[in-house]
Write an enzyme that holds these catalytic residues in place. Structure first.
Site, PDB file in Angstrom:
ATOM      1  CB  CYS A  71      23.725  17.514  -7.087  1.00  0.00           C
ATOM      2  SG  CYS A  71      25.379  17.479  -7.822  1.00  0.00           S
ATOM      3  CB  CYS A  94      18.655  21.460   2.241  1.00  0.00           C
ATOM      4  SG  CYS A  94      19.894  22.462   1.385  1.00  0.00           S
ATOM      5  CB  CYS A 100      -2.344  -8.031   4.436  1.00  0.00           C
ATOM      6  SG  CYS A 100      -3.324  -9.413   3.804  1.00  0.00           S
ATOM      7  CB  CYS A 131      -6.388  -7.154   3.351  1.00  0.00           C
ATOM      8  SG  CYS A 131      -5.157  -6.437   2.244  1.00  0.00           S
ATOM      9  CB  CYS A 149      -4.503 -15.864  15.442  1.00  0.00           C
ATOM     10  SG  CYS A 149      -5.779 -16.537  16.519  1.00  0.00           S
ATOM     11  CG  HIS A 206      -8.072 -17.977  11.884  1.00  0.00           C
ATOM     12  ND1 HIS A 206      -9.350 -17.722  12.339  1.00  0.00           N
ATOM     13  CD2 HIS A 206      -7.251 -17.214  12.638  1.00  0.00           C
ATOM     14  CE1 HIS A 206      -9.308 -16.863  13.333  1.00  0.00           C
ATOM     15  NE2 HIS A 206      -8.037 -16.516  13.534  1.00  0.00           N
ATOM     16  CB  CYS A 227      -6.519  -0.705  31.080  1.00  0.00           C
ATOM     17  SG  CYS A 227      -8.070  -1.479  30.597  1.00  0.00           S
TER      18      CYS A 227
END
Length: 501
Positions: free
Chosen positions: A312, A327, A375, A395, A406, A410, A464
Protein backbone atom coordinates in the site's frame (compact mmCIF):
# COMPACT_ATOMS: atom_id res chain seq x y z
CA UNK A 1 -17.00 -38.28 61.96
CA UNK A 2 -17.46 -41.44 59.89
CA UNK A 3 -20.24 -39.72 57.95
CA UNK A 4 -17.94 -36.83 57.02
CA UNK A 5 -15.25 -39.28 55.91
CA UNK A 6 -17.79 -41.16 53.78
CA UNK A 7 -18.91 -37.89 52.13
CA UNK A 8 -15.31 -37.05 51.30
CA UNK A 9 -14.75 -40.51 49.80
CA UNK A 10 -17.86 -40.17 47.65
CA UNK A 11 -16.68 -36.75 46.43
CA UNK A 12 -13.29 -38.22 45.49
CA UNK A 13 -15.02 -41.10 43.68
CA UNK A 14 -17.14 -38.59 41.80
CA UNK A 15 -14.04 -36.69 40.66
CA UNK A 16 -12.33 -39.94 39.58
CA UNK A 17 -15.46 -41.11 37.71
CA UNK A 18 -15.73 -37.81 35.84
CA UNK A 19 -12.02 -37.87 35.01
CA UNK A 20 -12.29 -41.43 33.71
CA UNK A 21 -15.54 -40.88 31.83
CA UNK A 22 -17.54 -43.42 33.90
CA UNK A 23 -21.05 -41.97 33.67
CA UNK A 24 -22.75 -44.71 35.67
CA UNK A 25 -20.42 -44.40 38.66
CA UNK A 26 -20.64 -40.61 38.51
CA UNK A 27 -24.46 -40.76 38.61
CA UNK A 28 -24.42 -43.05 41.65
CA UNK A 29 -22.05 -40.70 43.51
CA UNK A 30 -24.12 -37.64 42.60
CA UNK A 31 -27.35 -39.29 43.77
CA UNK A 32 -25.80 -40.32 47.09
CA UNK A 33 -24.32 -36.85 47.70
CA UNK A 34 -27.64 -35.20 46.78
CA UNK A 35 -29.54 -37.41 49.22
CA UNK A 36 -27.10 -36.40 51.97
CA UNK A 37 -27.42 -32.72 50.94
CA UNK A 38 -23.65 -32.46 50.88
CA UNK A 39 -22.33 -28.94 50.00
CA UNK A 40 -19.83 -29.18 47.09
CA UNK A 41 -17.72 -26.78 45.01
CA UNK A 42 -17.04 -28.05 41.47
CA UNK A 43 -14.11 -26.37 39.70
CA UNK A 44 -12.28 -27.29 36.49
CA UNK A 45 -8.52 -27.71 36.92
CA UNK A 46 -6.10 -25.61 34.87
CA UNK A 47 -4.72 -28.60 32.94
CA UNK A 48 -8.16 -29.02 31.34
CA UNK A 49 -7.89 -25.59 29.67
CA UNK A 50 -5.98 -24.96 26.40
CA UNK A 51 -2.41 -23.90 27.17
CA UNK A 52 -1.50 -22.23 23.86
CA UNK A 53 -1.41 -18.44 23.49
CA UNK A 54 -4.05 -16.69 21.40
CA UNK A 55 -4.33 -13.12 20.03
CA UNK A 56 -7.24 -11.28 21.64
CA UNK A 57 -8.61 -8.23 19.79
CA UNK A 58 -9.41 -5.53 22.35
CA UNK A 59 -11.29 -2.33 21.58
CA UNK A 60 -10.20 0.27 24.16
CA UNK A 61 -12.70 3.09 24.76
CA UNK A 62 -12.66 6.12 27.03
CA UNK A 63 -15.27 8.61 28.19
CA UNK A 64 -15.13 10.38 24.82
CA UNK A 65 -16.12 7.14 23.05
CA UNK A 66 -12.80 7.04 21.19
CA UNK A 67 -11.99 3.42 20.25
CA UNK A 68 -8.38 2.28 19.78
CA UNK A 69 -7.81 -1.37 18.73
CA UNK A 70 -4.98 -3.35 20.33
CA UNK A 71 -3.95 -7.02 20.37
CA UNK A 72 -3.09 -8.92 23.55
CA UNK A 73 -1.39 -12.31 23.74
CA UNK A 74 -3.42 -14.26 26.34
CA UNK A 75 -4.37 -17.78 27.39
CA UNK A 76 -8.00 -18.91 27.69
CA UNK A 77 -7.34 -20.14 31.24
CA UNK A 78 -6.42 -16.63 32.43
CA UNK A 79 -8.77 -14.98 34.88
CA UNK A 80 -10.01 -11.46 34.36
CA UNK A 81 -7.89 -10.35 37.34
CA UNK A 82 -4.76 -11.62 35.56
CA UNK A 83 -5.83 -9.82 32.38
CA UNK A 84 -6.24 -6.57 34.32
CA UNK A 85 -2.75 -6.99 35.78
CA UNK A 86 -1.33 -7.52 32.27
CA UNK A 87 -2.93 -4.33 30.96
CA UNK A 88 -1.75 -2.44 34.05
CA UNK A 89 1.83 -3.61 33.63
CA UNK A 90 2.05 -3.04 29.86
CA UNK A 91 -0.12 0.06 29.39
CA UNK A 92 -0.30 1.67 32.85
CA UNK A 93 -4.10 1.51 33.37
CA UNK A 94 -4.82 0.49 36.98
CA UNK A 95 -7.29 -2.39 37.53
CA UNK A 96 -9.67 -0.03 39.34
CA UNK A 97 -10.29 2.01 36.15
CA UNK A 98 -10.72 -1.04 33.89
CA UNK A 99 -14.24 -2.17 33.01
CA UNK A 100 -14.28 -5.18 30.68
CA UNK A 101 -17.13 -6.31 28.45
CA UNK A 102 -16.88 -9.82 26.98
CA UNK A 103 -19.73 -11.27 24.92
CA UNK A 104 -22.15 -8.52 26.05
CA UNK A 105 -21.51 -9.47 29.69
CA UNK A 106 -19.58 -7.93 32.57
CA UNK A 107 -17.18 -10.67 33.76
CA UNK A 108 -16.08 -11.06 37.36
CA UNK A 109 -12.42 -11.05 38.38
CA UNK A 110 -12.37 -14.76 39.28
CA UNK A 111 -13.93 -15.88 35.97
CA UNK A 112 -11.72 -17.16 33.16
CA UNK A 113 -11.66 -15.98 29.56
CA UNK A 114 -12.66 -19.43 28.34
CA UNK A 115 -15.78 -19.25 30.50
CA UNK A 116 -16.84 -16.26 28.41
CA UNK A 117 -16.05 -17.87 25.05
CA UNK A 118 -12.50 -16.56 24.47
CA UNK A 119 -10.83 -19.58 22.84
CA UNK A 120 -9.48 -18.65 19.37
CA UNK A 121 -7.31 -16.03 17.67
CA UNK A 122 -9.25 -12.90 16.82
CA UNK A 123 -11.89 -13.23 19.56
CA UNK A 124 -13.21 -9.85 20.63
CA UNK A 125 -13.38 -8.07 23.98
CA UNK A 126 -13.94 -4.45 24.92
CA UNK A 127 -12.19 -2.42 27.61
CA UNK A 128 -13.85 0.74 28.90
CA UNK A 129 -11.55 3.08 30.85
CA UNK A 130 -13.16 4.93 33.72
CA UNK A 131 -11.78 8.23 34.92
CA UNK A 132 -9.47 8.27 37.94
CA UNK A 133 -11.96 10.52 39.70
CA UNK A 134 -14.80 8.04 39.21
CA UNK A 135 -12.55 5.21 40.45
CA UNK A 136 -11.44 7.35 43.44
CA UNK A 137 -7.82 6.79 42.46
CA UNK A 138 -5.13 9.09 43.77
CA UNK A 139 -1.98 9.86 41.83
CA UNK A 140 0.44 8.84 44.58
CA UNK A 141 -1.44 5.59 45.20
CA UNK A 142 -1.34 4.79 41.49
CA UNK A 143 2.40 5.47 41.30
CA UNK A 144 3.22 3.23 44.23
CA UNK A 145 1.05 0.41 42.91
CA UNK A 146 2.72 0.68 39.49
CA UNK A 147 6.19 0.54 41.04
CA UNK A 148 5.18 -2.52 43.06
CA UNK A 149 3.95 -4.33 39.95
CA UNK A 150 7.13 -3.41 38.08
CA UNK A 151 9.22 -4.78 40.93
CA UNK A 152 7.30 -8.05 40.75
CA UNK A 153 7.89 -8.19 36.98
CA UNK A 154 11.62 -7.67 37.54
CA UNK A 155 11.71 -10.60 39.98
CA UNK A 156 12.12 -8.55 43.16
CA UNK A 157 10.29 -10.03 46.11
CA UNK A 158 7.23 -8.12 47.16
CA UNK A 159 8.12 -8.59 50.83
CA UNK A 160 11.11 -6.28 50.36
CA UNK A 161 8.74 -3.29 50.22
CA UNK A 162 5.88 -2.38 52.49
CA UNK A 163 2.38 -1.96 51.08
CA UNK A 164 1.54 1.73 50.71
CA UNK A 165 -2.16 2.33 50.76
CA UNK A 166 -2.92 -0.96 49.03
CA UNK A 167 -6.29 -2.58 49.59
CA UNK A 168 -4.70 -6.01 49.78
CA UNK A 169 -4.67 -7.80 53.14
CA UNK A 170 -1.63 -7.16 55.27
CA UNK A 171 -0.06 -9.56 57.71
CA UNK A 172 -1.21 -8.80 61.22
CA UNK A 173 1.50 -7.97 63.76
CA UNK A 174 2.79 -10.80 65.91
CA UNK A 175 0.90 -11.26 69.17
CA UNK A 176 2.54 -10.04 72.25
CA UNK A 177 4.37 -12.51 74.40
CA UNK A 178 3.30 -13.56 77.90
CA UNK A 179 3.09 -10.82 80.47
CA UNK A 180 6.14 -10.62 82.64
CA UNK A 181 5.65 -11.80 86.21
CA UNK A 182 7.18 -8.61 87.55
CA UNK A 183 4.60 -6.61 85.70
CA UNK A 184 1.81 -8.80 87.14
CA UNK A 185 3.21 -8.25 90.58
CA UNK A 186 2.62 -4.57 90.18
CA UNK A 187 6.20 -3.32 89.79
CA UNK A 188 5.98 0.49 89.64
CA UNK A 189 8.58 0.81 86.85
CA UNK A 190 6.87 -1.82 84.73
CA UNK A 191 3.47 -0.27 85.41
CA UNK A 192 4.77 3.14 84.41
CA UNK A 193 6.30 1.71 81.24
CA UNK A 194 3.04 0.00 80.33
CA UNK A 195 1.01 3.13 80.90
CA UNK A 196 3.36 5.45 78.94
CA UNK A 197 2.04 6.35 75.46
CA UNK A 198 3.48 4.37 72.60
CA UNK A 199 5.61 6.34 70.11
CA UNK A 200 4.16 6.30 66.59
CA UNK A 201 1.20 7.47 64.56
CA UNK A 202 -2.40 6.44 64.99
CA UNK A 203 -4.18 5.03 61.96
CA UNK A 204 -7.16 7.28 61.08
CA UNK A 205 -9.11 4.21 59.91
CA UNK A 206 -8.58 1.49 62.53
CA UNK A 207 -6.87 3.57 65.30
CA UNK A 208 -3.93 1.14 65.49
CA UNK A 209 -0.72 2.87 66.66
CA UNK A 210 2.01 2.19 64.09
CA UNK A 211 5.75 2.69 64.38
CA UNK A 212 6.94 6.14 63.23
CA UNK A 213 8.79 4.89 60.13
CA UNK A 214 5.98 2.73 58.78
CA UNK A 215 4.46 4.32 55.65
CA UNK A 216 1.19 2.37 55.92
CA UNK A 217 -0.93 0.85 58.65
CA UNK A 218 0.11 -2.68 59.63
CA UNK A 219 -3.51 -3.67 60.17
CA UNK A 220 -5.62 -2.10 57.42
CA UNK A 221 -2.90 -0.76 55.06
CA UNK A 222 -4.28 2.78 55.21
CA UNK A 223 -1.84 5.56 54.38
CA UNK A 224 0.08 7.43 57.04
CA UNK A 225 -1.25 10.99 57.64
CA UNK A 226 0.62 13.45 55.48
CA UNK A 227 1.13 15.92 58.31
CA UNK A 228 2.86 13.33 60.53
CA UNK A 229 6.64 13.68 60.97
CA UNK A 230 9.00 11.20 62.60
CA UNK A 231 10.02 12.54 66.04
CA UNK A 232 13.49 14.04 66.30
CA UNK A 233 16.03 11.70 67.79
CA UNK A 234 13.89 8.58 67.20
CA UNK A 235 16.01 5.45 66.82
CA UNK A 236 14.36 2.61 64.85
CA UNK A 237 14.51 -0.80 66.47
CA UNK A 238 16.20 -3.81 64.91
CA UNK A 239 13.09 -4.92 63.02
CA UNK A 240 12.61 -1.49 61.52
CA UNK A 241 16.26 -1.24 60.55
CA UNK A 242 16.06 -4.57 58.71
CA UNK A 243 12.90 -3.44 56.94
CA UNK A 244 14.41 -0.07 55.96
CA UNK A 245 17.53 -1.79 54.68
CA UNK A 246 15.49 -4.21 52.57
CA UNK A 247 13.42 -1.35 51.23
CA UNK A 248 16.54 0.60 50.28
CA UNK A 249 18.05 -2.47 48.56
CA UNK A 250 14.83 -3.06 46.67
CA UNK A 251 14.74 0.55 45.48
CA UNK A 252 18.36 0.29 44.36
CA UNK A 253 17.51 -2.83 42.35
CA UNK A 254 14.55 -1.02 40.87
CA UNK A 255 16.66 1.98 39.87
CA UNK A 256 19.32 -0.31 38.38
CA UNK A 257 16.71 -2.21 36.39
CA UNK A 258 15.16 1.07 35.22
CA UNK A 259 18.56 2.38 34.08
CA UNK A 260 19.25 -0.88 32.26
CA UNK A 261 15.90 -0.60 30.50
CA UNK A 262 16.73 2.96 29.48
CA UNK A 263 20.07 1.85 28.02
CA UNK A 264 18.41 -1.00 26.16
CA UNK A 265 15.79 1.38 24.76
CA UNK A 266 18.52 3.80 23.67
CA UNK A 267 20.45 1.04 21.91
CA UNK A 268 17.27 -0.08 20.21
CA UNK A 269 16.63 3.52 19.10
CA UNK A 270 20.13 3.74 17.62
CA UNK A 271 19.56 0.46 15.81
CA UNK A 272 16.25 1.67 14.39
CA UNK A 273 17.83 4.96 13.31
CA UNK A 274 20.33 3.02 11.21
CA UNK A 275 17.55 1.18 9.38
CA UNK A 276 15.77 2.58 6.35
CA UNK A 277 12.40 1.17 7.43
CA UNK A 278 10.91 0.76 10.90
CA UNK A 279 9.05 -2.55 10.96
CA UNK A 280 5.99 -3.00 13.17
CA UNK A 281 6.58 -4.80 16.46
CA UNK A 282 2.95 -5.85 17.03
CA UNK A 283 0.18 -7.33 14.91
CA UNK A 284 -1.90 -4.56 13.28
CA UNK A 285 -4.44 -4.08 10.49
CA UNK A 286 -3.45 -2.02 7.45
CA UNK A 287 -5.88 0.96 7.30
CA UNK A 288 -5.84 0.91 3.47
CA UNK A 289 -6.31 -2.74 2.44
CA UNK A 290 -7.53 -3.90 5.92
CA UNK A 291 -5.18 -6.87 5.76
CA UNK A 292 -3.86 -8.33 9.02
CA UNK A 293 -0.11 -7.78 9.40
CA UNK A 294 1.91 -10.01 11.66
CA UNK A 295 4.80 -8.48 13.67
CA UNK A 296 7.56 -7.42 11.26
CA UNK A 297 5.30 -7.32 8.18
CA UNK A 298 4.08 -3.71 8.52
CA UNK A 299 6.04 -0.47 8.09
CA UNK A 300 5.70 2.29 10.71
CA UNK A 301 6.34 5.79 9.35
CA UNK A 302 8.87 7.74 11.38
CA UNK A 303 7.15 11.11 11.18
CA UNK A 304 3.61 10.16 12.26
CA UNK A 305 3.92 6.53 13.55
CA UNK A 306 1.09 5.26 11.32
CA UNK A 307 1.56 1.66 10.15
CA UNK A 308 0.77 0.26 6.67
CA UNK A 309 1.71 -2.75 4.58
CA UNK A 310 4.57 -2.33 2.11
CA UNK A 311 2.40 -2.79 -1.00
CA UNK A 312 0.00 0.00 0.00
CA UNK A 313 2.85 2.41 0.74
CA UNK A 314 4.54 1.56 -2.55
CA UNK A 315 1.31 2.18 -4.47
CA UNK A 316 0.87 5.51 -2.68
CA UNK A 317 4.35 6.62 -3.79
CA UNK A 318 3.97 5.51 -7.42
CA UNK A 319 0.55 7.18 -7.77
CA UNK A 320 1.63 10.45 -6.18
CA UNK A 321 1.92 13.45 -8.50
CA UNK A 322 3.88 15.41 -5.91
CA UNK A 323 7.56 15.04 -5.00
CA UNK A 324 6.57 15.13 -1.31
CA UNK A 325 4.48 12.03 -0.55
CA UNK A 326 2.00 12.49 2.29
CA UNK A 327 0.98 9.79 4.75
CA UNK A 328 -2.09 8.02 3.28
CA UNK A 329 -3.92 7.73 6.61
CA UNK A 330 -7.34 9.39 6.51
CA UNK A 331 -10.68 8.84 8.22
CA UNK A 332 -13.92 10.77 8.63
CA UNK A 333 -12.42 13.32 11.02
CA UNK A 334 -8.68 13.38 10.38
CA UNK A 335 -6.22 13.46 7.50
CA UNK A 336 -2.60 12.90 8.49
CA UNK A 337 -0.28 15.78 7.42
CA UNK A 338 2.88 13.70 7.86
CA UNK A 339 5.21 12.90 4.97
CA UNK A 340 7.32 9.91 3.98
CA UNK A 341 11.04 10.42 4.44
CA UNK A 342 13.44 10.11 1.49
CA UNK A 343 15.11 6.97 2.85
CA UNK A 344 11.72 5.32 3.43
CA UNK A 345 10.73 6.00 -0.20
CA UNK A 346 14.06 4.68 -1.49
CA UNK A 347 13.74 1.47 0.55
CA UNK A 348 10.20 0.76 -0.67
CA UNK A 349 10.89 1.24 -4.41
CA UNK A 350 13.11 -0.61 -6.85
CA UNK A 351 16.09 1.32 -8.33
CA UNK A 352 14.22 2.00 -11.60
CA UNK A 353 11.08 3.13 -9.76
CA UNK A 354 13.09 5.36 -7.46
CA UNK A 355 14.83 7.00 -10.45
CA UNK A 356 11.44 7.75 -12.03
CA UNK A 357 10.31 9.25 -8.72
CA UNK A 358 13.38 11.53 -8.68
CA UNK A 359 12.74 12.56 -12.30
CA UNK A 360 9.18 13.46 -11.34
CA UNK A 361 10.42 15.69 -8.53
CA UNK A 362 12.87 17.47 -10.85
CA UNK A 363 10.15 17.98 -13.46
CA UNK A 364 7.73 19.44 -10.90
CA UNK A 365 10.42 21.77 -9.55
CA UNK A 366 11.23 23.01 -13.08
CA UNK A 367 7.59 23.60 -14.07
CA UNK A 368 6.72 25.48 -10.88
CA UNK A 369 9.72 27.82 -10.95
CA UNK A 370 9.43 31.22 -12.64
CA UNK A 371 13.14 31.51 -13.28
CA UNK A 372 13.66 28.14 -14.99
CA UNK A 373 14.68 27.46 -18.58
CA UNK A 374 14.81 24.11 -20.41
CA UNK A 375 17.40 23.43 -23.06
CA UNK A 376 15.99 23.70 -26.63
CA UNK A 377 17.92 20.68 -27.89
CA UNK A 378 15.51 17.87 -28.77
CA UNK A 379 15.16 15.26 -26.00
CA UNK A 380 17.75 17.02 -23.84
CA UNK A 381 17.06 16.87 -20.12
CA UNK A 382 19.20 19.87 -19.18
CA UNK A 383 17.63 22.91 -17.54
CA UNK A 384 18.63 25.73 -15.22
CA UNK A 385 17.56 28.56 -12.96
CA UNK A 386 18.62 31.91 -14.47
CA UNK A 387 19.06 35.41 -13.07
CA UNK A 388 18.28 38.77 -14.66
CA UNK A 389 21.86 39.59 -15.59
CA UNK A 390 22.44 36.27 -17.41
CA UNK A 391 21.58 35.99 -21.14
CA UNK A 392 23.13 32.64 -22.08
CA UNK A 393 22.77 29.11 -20.74
CA UNK A 394 25.51 26.60 -21.68
CA UNK A 395 23.73 23.26 -21.23
CA UNK A 396 25.89 20.80 -19.27
CA UNK A 397 24.08 17.82 -20.85
CA UNK A 398 24.23 18.48 -24.60
CA UNK A 399 26.93 21.22 -24.35
CA UNK A 400 24.87 23.62 -26.53
CA UNK A 401 24.65 27.34 -25.73
CA UNK A 402 21.07 28.59 -25.34
CA UNK A 403 20.13 32.25 -25.82
CA UNK A 404 17.80 33.23 -23.01
CA UNK A 405 16.59 36.34 -24.90
CA UNK A 406 15.62 34.55 -28.10
CA UNK A 407 14.78 31.31 -26.27
CA UNK A 408 16.65 29.40 -28.94
CA UNK A 409 20.08 28.02 -29.88
CA UNK A 410 21.75 30.14 -32.60
CA UNK A 411 25.45 29.28 -32.62
CA UNK A 412 27.77 31.41 -34.85
CA UNK A 413 25.02 34.07 -35.09
CA UNK A 414 24.07 37.00 -32.90
CA UNK A 415 20.48 37.74 -31.94
CA UNK A 416 19.85 40.14 -34.90
CA UNK A 417 21.27 37.72 -37.45
CA UNK A 418 19.23 34.89 -36.00
CA UNK A 419 15.98 36.90 -36.08
CA UNK A 420 16.63 38.13 -39.62
CA UNK A 421 17.39 34.58 -40.72
CA UNK A 422 14.25 33.43 -38.94
CA UNK A 423 12.08 35.84 -40.97
CA UNK A 424 13.61 34.61 -44.23
CA UNK A 425 13.20 30.95 -43.37
CA UNK A 426 9.65 31.48 -42.11
CA UNK A 427 8.32 31.46 -45.68
CA UNK A 428 9.33 27.83 -46.27
CA UNK A 429 10.29 26.37 -42.87
CA UNK A 430 7.39 25.36 -40.61
CA UNK A 431 9.54 25.42 -37.44
CA UNK A 432 10.93 28.87 -38.28
CA UNK A 433 7.43 30.16 -39.01
CA UNK A 434 6.19 28.90 -35.65
CA UNK A 435 9.11 30.53 -33.85
CA UNK A 436 8.44 33.83 -35.67
CA UNK A 437 4.77 33.68 -34.76
CA UNK A 438 5.70 33.04 -31.15
CA UNK A 439 7.98 36.10 -31.05
CA UNK A 440 5.36 38.33 -32.75
CA UNK A 441 2.72 37.11 -30.29
CA UNK A 442 5.00 38.04 -27.40
CA UNK A 443 5.44 41.57 -28.86
CA UNK A 444 1.67 42.00 -29.26
CA UNK A 445 1.01 40.90 -25.67
CA UNK A 446 3.68 43.23 -24.30
CA UNK A 447 5.97 40.41 -23.16
CA UNK A 448 8.65 41.52 -25.67
CA UNK A 449 9.58 44.66 -27.66
CA UNK A 450 11.69 45.88 -30.55
CA UNK A 451 14.96 47.60 -29.69
CA UNK A 452 14.50 51.26 -30.74
CA UNK A 453 18.05 51.28 -32.13
CA UNK A 454 18.73 47.94 -33.87
CA UNK A 455 15.13 46.59 -34.06
CA UNK A 456 15.85 43.12 -32.66
CA UNK A 457 13.19 41.60 -30.43
CA UNK A 458 14.11 41.67 -26.75
CA UNK A 459 12.24 40.78 -23.58
CA UNK A 460 12.49 41.61 -19.88
CA UNK A 461 13.02 38.48 -17.78
CA UNK A 462 12.82 40.09 -14.33
CA UNK A 463 13.87 43.08 -12.29
CA UNK A 464 13.27 46.80 -12.85
CA UNK A 465 12.24 48.63 -16.04
CA UNK A 466 15.82 49.30 -17.12
CA UNK A 467 16.90 47.11 -20.09
CA UNK A 468 20.19 46.88 -21.97
CA UNK A 469 20.13 45.63 -25.58
CA UNK A 470 22.65 42.85 -26.00
CA UNK A 471 23.34 43.84 -29.63
CA UNK A 472 23.75 47.62 -29.73
CA UNK A 473 24.10 48.17 -25.94
CA UNK A 474 21.28 50.74 -25.96
CA UNK A 475 19.73 51.48 -22.58
CA UNK A 476 15.95 51.12 -22.88
CA UNK A 477 12.99 51.99 -20.66
CA UNK A 478 10.50 49.10 -20.59
CA UNK A 479 7.57 51.43 -19.81
CA UNK A 480 8.09 53.88 -22.71
CA UNK A 481 9.58 51.25 -25.07
CA UNK A 482 12.20 53.86 -26.05
CA UNK A 483 15.73 55.01 -25.16
CA UNK A 484 16.27 55.77 -21.52
CA UNK A 485 18.70 58.68 -22.15
CA UNK A 486 19.31 61.24 -24.87
CA UNK A 487 17.21 63.52 -27.11
CA UNK A 488 14.98 60.67 -28.28
CA UNK A 489 13.61 60.05 -24.77
CA UNK A 490 9.79 60.14 -24.73
CA UNK A 491 7.81 60.53 -21.52
CA UNK A 492 4.25 59.22 -21.24
CA UNK A 493 1.85 59.70 -18.37
CA UNK A 494 2.78 56.42 -16.74
CA UNK A 495 6.47 57.35 -16.75
CA UNK A 496 5.68 60.87 -15.50
CA UNK A 497 3.76 59.37 -12.61
CA UNK A 498 6.68 57.11 -11.80
CA UNK A 499 9.20 59.95 -11.77
CA UNK A 500 6.89 62.38 -9.93
CA UNK A 501 6.65 64.86 -12.85
Amino acid sequence: MEEASQKEQQALKLAAAIRGGDEKAAQQCVLWLAEQRTPLAVQVKEEADPQQDIRLWVGVEDARMTTVPIYLKVRPCMTLASLKDMVFLHYGFPPSVQQWVVGQRLPQDHETLQYHGIQRDGDVAYLYLRSAKAAKLRKDTFQRELERRQLEELGIEEAALLPRGSTEAATAPAPRGPVDAQEQAGDPAASLSAQSPKVGWECPTCTFVNKPTWPGCEICCAERPKDYATPDGYQPDKEEQVRLQKEEEAMQKYEQAKEKRKRDNYQQLLQLDGQSLVLSVAAVDCPICFGTLEPGEGVTLRECLHTFCKDCLKGTILNSQEPEVRCPYIDQKYSCPGQLLEREIKALLSPAEYQRFLDLGISVAENRSRGSYHCKTTDCRGWCFFEDDVNEFPCPVCLKVNCLLCKAIHENMNCKQYQDDLRIRAANDQAARQTTEMLMNMVQKGDAMYCPACQIIIQKKDGCDWILCTMCRTEICWVTKGPRWGPAVRMDRAAEGMWGL
